[in-house]
Design an enzyme around this catalytic site. Structure first.
Site, mmCIF file in Angstrom:
data_model
loop_
_atom_site.group_PDB
_atom_site.id
_atom_site.type_symbol
_atom_site.label_atom_id
_atom_site.label_comp_id
_atom_site.label_asym_id
_atom_site.label_seq_id
_atom_site.Cartn_x
_atom_site.Cartn_y
_atom_site.Cartn_z
ATOM 1 N N THR A 96 0.826 -1.212 0.000
ATOM 2 C CA THR A 96 0.000 0.000 0.000
ATOM 3 C C THR A 96 0.859 1.261 0.000
ATOM 4 O O THR A 96 1.994 1.244 0.499
ATOM 5 C CB THR A 96 -0.893 -0.008 1.263
ATOM 6 O OG1 THR A 96 -1.454 1.288 1.444
ATOM 7 C CG2 THR A 96 -0.097 -0.347 2.514
ATOM 8 N N ASP A 97 0.277 2.355 -0.497
ATOM 9 C CA ASP A 97 0.984 3.640 -0.439
ATOM 10 C C ASP A 97 1.044 4.176 0.994
ATOM 11 O O ASP A 97 1.785 5.118 1.279
ATOM 12 C CB ASP A 97 0.319 4.672 -1.372
ATOM 13 C CG ASP A 97 -1.131 4.994 -1.015
ATOM 14 O OD1 ASP A 97 -1.699 4.339 -0.119
ATOM 15 O OD2 ASP A 97 -1.694 5.911 -1.635
ATOM 16 N N GLU A 98 0.267 3.569 1.906
ATOM 17 C CA GLU A 98 0.209 4.096 3.279
ATOM 18 C C GLU A 98 1.536 3.926 4.014
ATOM 19 O O GLU A 98 1.771 4.573 5.033
ATOM 20 C CB GLU A 98 -0.963 3.455 4.043
ATOM 21 C CG GLU A 98 -2.274 3.727 3.320
ATOM 22 C CD GLU A 98 -3.537 3.353 4.079
ATOM 23 O OE1 GLU A 98 -3.526 3.355 5.312
ATOM 24 O OE2 GLU A 98 -4.558 3.074 3.408
ATOM 25 N N TYR B 140 -1.794 -0.500 10.911
ATOM 26 C CA TYR B 140 -1.915 -1.161 9.598
ATOM 27 C C TYR B 140 -0.713 -0.833 8.716
ATOM 28 O O TYR B 140 -0.033 -1.731 8.215
ATOM 29 C CB TYR B 140 -3.220 -0.724 8.904
ATOM 30 C CG TYR B 140 -3.252 -1.050 7.415
ATOM 31 C CD1 TYR B 140 -3.220 -2.371 6.971
ATOM 32 C CD2 TYR B 140 -3.280 -0.030 6.455
ATOM 33 C CE1 TYR B 140 -3.235 -2.669 5.612
ATOM 34 C CE2 TYR B 140 -3.297 -0.322 5.096
ATOM 35 C CZ TYR B 140 -3.270 -1.641 4.678
ATOM 36 O OH TYR B 140 -3.270 -1.940 3.342
ATOM 37 N N LYS C 97 2.336 -3.249 7.277
ATOM 38 C CA LYS C 97 2.611 -3.431 5.838
ATOM 39 C C LYS C 97 4.058 -2.998 5.542
ATOM 40 O O LYS C 97 4.752 -3.639 4.750
ATOM 41 C CB LYS C 97 1.628 -2.630 4.983
ATOM 42 C CG LYS C 97 0.201 -3.144 4.979
ATOM 43 C CD LYS C 97 0.029 -4.545 4.406
ATOM 44 C CE LYS C 97 0.246 -4.614 2.905
ATOM 45 N NZ LYS C 97 -0.106 -5.949 2.366
#
Ligand code: NAD
Ligand code: TYD
Length: 353
Positions: A134-136, A159, A163
């Site tokens: 993810t870009d997060e 989260y 990741k």
């Protein structure tokens, strides 16, 4: 025709995974696609009902955090490639149950990496471990700028931190053992089959029932939305043509504040449901902000566009309309998954906001 291979897709019964499985099964009849999923609340075999009798598709129920099970599976099967999507994926849940995210996203990924390394150690030729992320992991942007593949990691939620940890482990296996890997980091997805805990399907479900639409804070946070099938196309490309050891950012060039997005969704739903314009927008309710709420995500997708020729195919209004049409045509799917534990989750998540 692409040569024969066995691909393990983890998390294939979830939102993005189901679109990836469908694309691979339909596009590559000589591939054997094995879908490994433990079927958490987010996993739903209804998502893949159309593939049940496909000769090149198999489902295996199992838990990636169970080391003995994963090792046994890899002892029995001979995978050429792995596309790893299984994860705990919702930020709000990571705030209430962070350890579940560490367990699945970090330990689960480590188990798969280890099993792949052992199975493939005689020769890594023709093998690939593709980690979908993810870009997060890049943290939160201010009003300007975009995430590139070289942006420093700065995860801020349990989260995104889990990741980010898994991304680091995947790169460590590349550098340490030479395991062939590739990683992609994608922006927010939307489209059919997304579990109605995420913003868009949650609002679609609430609009159809005329329930409040909970907007965190002032609704000024920005996300970069990509239609899920465009993500699946990008995953297919990266799997087949991505350079090993590399990272590809995937995004929609499609930034929206949450409040503008929900207003747009309300307008589409009013038309579809035959309601007077402005009716659904009256359901918008500003609620207590999410803890540590990242202000803005936005992707610079130049690398995948230039190296692999990928671009998003849909404009947002078109994608959103297709999404609304799907949910309205599949209200039984929505009713089934919101009838059980979902009520308890919703009550706990939103009652005190
Ligand atoms: P999802 O929550 O809809 O699906 C996750 C799937 O993983 C479910 O089918 C679940 O049953 C399965 N799973 C969970 N724990 C498991 C375990 N221990 N063993 C086996 N299976 C397990 O998630 P999604 O939105 O489809 O996201 C898929 C992947 O893409 C995730 O890795 C996520 O981090 C990443 N991603 C998601 C988005 C997004 O906007 N949804 C954007 C970028 C990246
Ligand atoms: P979400 O769909 O949970 O994705 P992510 O947190 O991974 O970006 O949320 C998208 C945006 O919408 C995010 O800024 C949080 C916000 N949001 C709300 O305002 N209300 C809600 O009920 C939810 C679920 C999200």
């Amino acid at each position: 025709m692409a040569s024969k291979q066995v691909i393990l897709v983890t998390g294939g019964a979830g939102f993005i995974g189901s679109h990836v499985v469908r694309r691979l099964v339909n596009r590559y009849p000589n591939y054997e696609v094995v879908n490994l999923d433990v079927l958490t609340y987010a996993g739903n075999l209804e998502n893949l009902k159309d593939l049940e009798s496909a000769p090149n598709y198999r489902f295996v129920k199992g838990d990636i955090t169970d080391e003995a099970f994963v090792n046994q599976l890899f002892a029995e099967e001979h995978f050429d490639g792995i596309i790893h999507l299984a994860a705990e994926s919702h930020v709000d849940r990571s705030i209430t149950t962070p350890l579940a995210f560490v367990q699945t996203n970090v330990m689960g990924t480590a188990n798969l990496l280890n099993a792949a390394r052992k199975q493939w150690e005689a020769s890594f030729q023709g093998k690939l471990f593709y980690h979908v992320s993810t870009d997060e992991v890049y943290g939160s942007l201010g009003k300007e700028g975009l995430f590139t593949e070289t942006t420093s990691y700065d995860p801020r939620s349990p989260y995104s931190a889990s990741k980010a940890s898994s991304d680091h482990l995947v790169r460590a296996y590349w550098h340490t053992y030479g395991l062939p890997i590739v990683i992609s980091n994608c922006s927010n997805n939307y489209g059919p089959n997304q579990f109605p805990e995420k913003l868009i399907p949650l609002c679609i479900n609430n609009i159809r029932k005329s329930l409040p639409l909970p907007i965190y804070g002032k609704g000024e946070n920005v996300r970069d939305w990509l239609y899920v099938e465009d993500h699946a196309t990008a995953i297919d490309l990266v799997y087949h043509q991505g350079k090993h050891g590399e990272t590809y950012n995937i995004g929609g060039h499609n930034e929206w504040t949450n409040i503008d997005l929900v207003r747009q969704l309300c307008a589409i739903m009013d038309t579809k449901l035959g309601r007077e314009a402005g009716t659904s927008a009256q359901l918008i309710t500003f609620v207590k902000d999410r803890a540590g709420h990242d202000l803005r995500y936005a992707i610079d997708a130049a690398k995948i566009e230039q190296e692999l020729g990928w671009t998003p195919s849909l404009q947002f209004e078109e994608g959103l309309t297709k999404t609304v049409d799907w949910y309205l045509a599949n209200q039984t799917w929505l009713d089934n998954i919101t009838s059980g534990d979902y009520q308890g989750y919703y009550e706990q998540q939103y009652h005190s906001r």
